[in-house]
Design an enzyme around this catalytic site. Structure first.
Site, PDB file in Angstrom:
ATOM      1  N   SER A  69       0.797  -1.238   0.000  1.00  0.00           N
ATOM      2  CA  SER A  69       0.000   0.000   0.000  1.00  0.00           C
ATOM      3  C   SER A  69       0.827   1.284   0.000  1.00  0.00           C
ATOM      4  CB  SER A  69      -0.926   0.027   1.209  1.00  0.00           C
ATOM      5  OG  SER A  69      -2.198  -0.440   0.832  1.00  0.00           O
ATOM      6  N   LYS A  72       0.591   3.486  -2.912  1.00  0.00           N
ATOM      7  CA  LYS A  72      -0.496   4.461  -3.090  1.00  0.00           C
ATOM      8  C   LYS A  72       0.019   5.900  -3.036  1.00  0.00           C
ATOM      9  CE  LYS A  72      -4.220   1.430  -1.398  1.00  0.00           C
ATOM     10  NZ  LYS A  72      -3.834   0.108  -0.963  1.00  0.00           N
ATOM     11  N   TYR A 193      -2.552  -1.674 -10.830  1.00  0.00           N
ATOM     12  CA  TYR A 193      -2.590  -1.575  -9.369  1.00  0.00           C
ATOM     13  C   TYR A 193      -1.812  -2.732  -8.716  1.00  0.00           C
ATOM     14  CZ  TYR A 193      -4.457  -1.806  -4.626  1.00  0.00           C
ATOM     15  OH  TYR A 193      -4.568  -1.891  -3.255  1.00  0.00           O
ATOM     16  N   TYR A 245      -4.201   3.115   7.606  1.00  0.00           N
ATOM     17  CA  TYR A 245      -5.469   2.389   7.606  1.00  0.00           C
ATOM     18  C   TYR A 245      -6.417   3.001   8.647  1.00  0.00           C
ATOM     19  CZ  TYR A 245      -2.404  -0.935   5.201  1.00  0.00           C
ATOM     20  OH  TYR A 245      -1.503  -1.514   4.358  1.00  0.00           O
ATOM     21  N   VAL A 263       1.003  -3.863   3.749  1.00  0.00           N
ATOM     22  CA  VAL A 263       0.934  -5.176   4.384  1.00  0.00           C
ATOM     23  C   VAL A 263       2.184  -6.038   4.130  1.00  0.00           C
ATOM     24  CG1 VAL A 263      -1.585  -5.287   4.517  1.00  0.00           C
ATOM     25  CG2 VAL A 263      -0.419  -6.176   2.496  1.00  0.00           C
TER      26      VAL A 263
HETATM   27  N1  GLU Z   1      -2.012  -5.290  -2.516  1.00  0.00           N
HETATM   28  C1  GLU Z   1      -2.725  -5.072  -1.385  1.00  0.00           C
HETATM   29  C2  GLU Z   1      -4.211  -5.141  -1.636  1.00  0.00           C
HETATM   30  O1  GLU Z   1      -4.757  -4.355  -2.328  1.00  0.00           O
HETATM   31  C3  GLU Z   1      -2.324  -3.801  -0.734  1.00  0.00           C
HETATM   32  C4  GLU Z   1      -2.714  -3.948   0.640  1.00  0.00           C
HETATM   33  C5  GLU Z   1      -1.992  -3.077   1.602  1.00  0.00           C
HETATM   34  O2  GLU Z   1      -0.788  -3.012   1.698  1.00  0.00           O
HETATM   35  O3  GLU Z   1      -2.750  -2.438   2.330  1.00  0.00           O
HETATM   36  O4  GLU Z   1      -4.858  -5.983  -1.128  1.00  0.00           O
END
Ligand code: GLU
Length: 310
Positions: A69, A72, A193, A245, A263
Site C-alpha cells: 500500500s 499508493k 494496481y 489504515y 501489508v
Molecule cells: N495489494 C494489497 C491489496 O490491495 C495492498 C494492501 C496493503 O498493503 O494495504 O490488497
C-alpha cells in the site's frame, strides 16, 4: 551534526529496534495473499536518512520486501503529475474513512466516489487516472528516482499471487465501474494496481523517499525538484490523515508523522527538517500495520522529539 550527536542518534536507533523486537509476538504476517505468507516473521529494520546525507540504520534495513500500500503514495504523485489536481480530486475525496483499507461499505452508503487515495478503492481510481501508454514503467521510473535506487524491481511471484487472489479488489473495481467512477477497463486498471503493489523496496529506499518528501520534493544531492511542492503537500497531508489504515488517528496521536504503511511490513515516515525514516517488519497488527515498525517510530518520535504537534 557533531560526532557525539551522531553517536547519540545511532544509540536511539538501536534502542528503537530493541523496543520493536519486544512487540513482534503481538503480530502476524499477512496471509491473504499467499506469497506474503512466506515472509520471515523475525525480520525488523530501520533506516533514517537526512538531507545532509547522514544515514542511521539498524537491523534488516536492506532486506527487500513488497511495497504494497505504500505504492499508493507514489501512484498519487504520478496521477497528480500527469492528470492534475482537478481530474484526480473530481473522482476521489480527501477524507479519512475509519474503515478497513479494502472496504466497500462507504461506496454504496455515502458517496459514489472513494473517500481518499490511501484506501484500495481510491488507489484503484488513482491508478485509472495515470493515463500513460507505459503506466507501470513510468511508475517504476518515478519510484526509483524518489528512492535513489535504480535496482528496484517487480516481484513477479507476488504480482501473480495478488492478481490471482485479488477478488475483493476486483469487486471494488467493478462496482466503481458500474457507478461510472472508474474510467477504462477494470482488468487493465487492476493489473497496473497489482503491479504497483508488487515492487520490491527496502527500509533504506523508503528513508530516502521520505527525506525527499521532507525536503519539499527536492533532491538535495542533485538540487533537482523531483516533485512539485504542492503535490508533496497534498501527499503528506493525506498520509497524516489516512496513511495508517483505520488506525491513522491513534498513530497520529502517538507518532505524529505523515506515514504510510503496507501489508508487506513497510512504513515510510516523513520527519521534519529534511529527515526521512523507513521501517520494515512483516509482523502486522489487526489493522494491517507493522507492529515492530510502529513501535520503532514511537520510540524515534519520542526520543528525537519528532512529533509534529509536540
Ligand atoms: N495489494 C494489497 C491489496 O490491495 C495492498 C494492501 C496493503 O498493503 O494495504 O490488497
Amino acid at each position: 551534526m557533531t560526532r557525539m550527536e551522531r553517536e547519540e542518534i545511532q544509540k536511539i536507533v538501536e534502542q528503537a529496534i530493541q523496543d520493536g523486537k519486544n512487540t513482534l509476538y503481538e503480530g502476524k504476517v499477512a496471509s491473504y495473499i499467499p506469497e506474503l505468507a512466506k515472509a520471515n516473521s523475525s525480520n525488523l529494520g530501520v533506516c533514517i536518512e537526512t538531507k545532509e546525507g547522514e544515514i542511521y540504520a539498524s537491523g534488516d534495513y536492506s532486506i527487500p520486501f513488497t511495497v504494497q500500500s505504500i505504492s499508493k503514495t507514489f501512484s498519487l504523485i504520478l496521477a497528480l503529475q500527469t492528470a492534475g489536481y482537478e481530474k484526480v480530486f473530481s473522482k476521489i475525496g480527501m477524507e479519512p474513512t475509519g474503515d478497513r483499507f479494502d472496504s466497500i461499505l462507504q461506496l454504496e452508503l455515502k458517496d459514489w466516489k472513494p473517500f481518499n487515495p490511501m484506501i484500495n478503492a481510491g488507489a484503484i481510481v488513482t491508478a485509472s487516472c495515470i493515463d500513460l501508454p507505459k503506466g507501470f514503467e513510468e511508475f517504476l521510473r518515478l519510484v526509483r528516482r524518489l528512492c535513489g535506487n535504480d535496482q528496484i524491481w517487480l516481484n513477479e511471484n507476488v504480482y501473480r499471487s495478488e492478481k490471482k487472489t485479488g477478488t475483493r479488489n476486483r469487486s471494488i473495481a467493478y462496482l466503481l465501474k458500474s457507478d461510472g467512477v472508474l474510467e477504462g477497463e477494470p482488468e487493465e486498471v487492476l493489473d497496473l494496481y497489482f503491479r504497483m503493489c508488487s515492487i520490491m523496496v527496502t527500509a533504506k529506499d523508503l528513508a530516502h523517499y521520505a527525506m525527499i518528501l521532507s525536503n519539499r520534493g527536492e533532491d538535495p544531492v542533485i538540487g533537482e525538484q523531483l516533485v512539485d511542492r504542492d503535490i508533496v503537500r497534498i501527499v503528506k497531508t493525506l498520509m497524516l490523515l489516512c496513511g495508517m489504515y483505520d488506525q491513522s488517528g491513534e498513530y497520529a496521536v502517538k507518532v505524529g508523522l505523515p506515514s504510510k504503511s503496507g501489508v508487506g511490513g513497510g512504513i515510510v515516515a516523513v520527519a521534519p527538517g529534511g529527515m526521512g525514516i523507513g521501517t520494515f517488519g512483516p509482523m502486522l497488527n489487526q489493522k494491517g500495520n507493522s507492529v515492530g515498525g510502529e513501535q520503532i517510530l514511537r520510540t524515534l518520535s519520542e526520543k528525537l522529539n519528532l512529533h509534529l504537534f509536540a
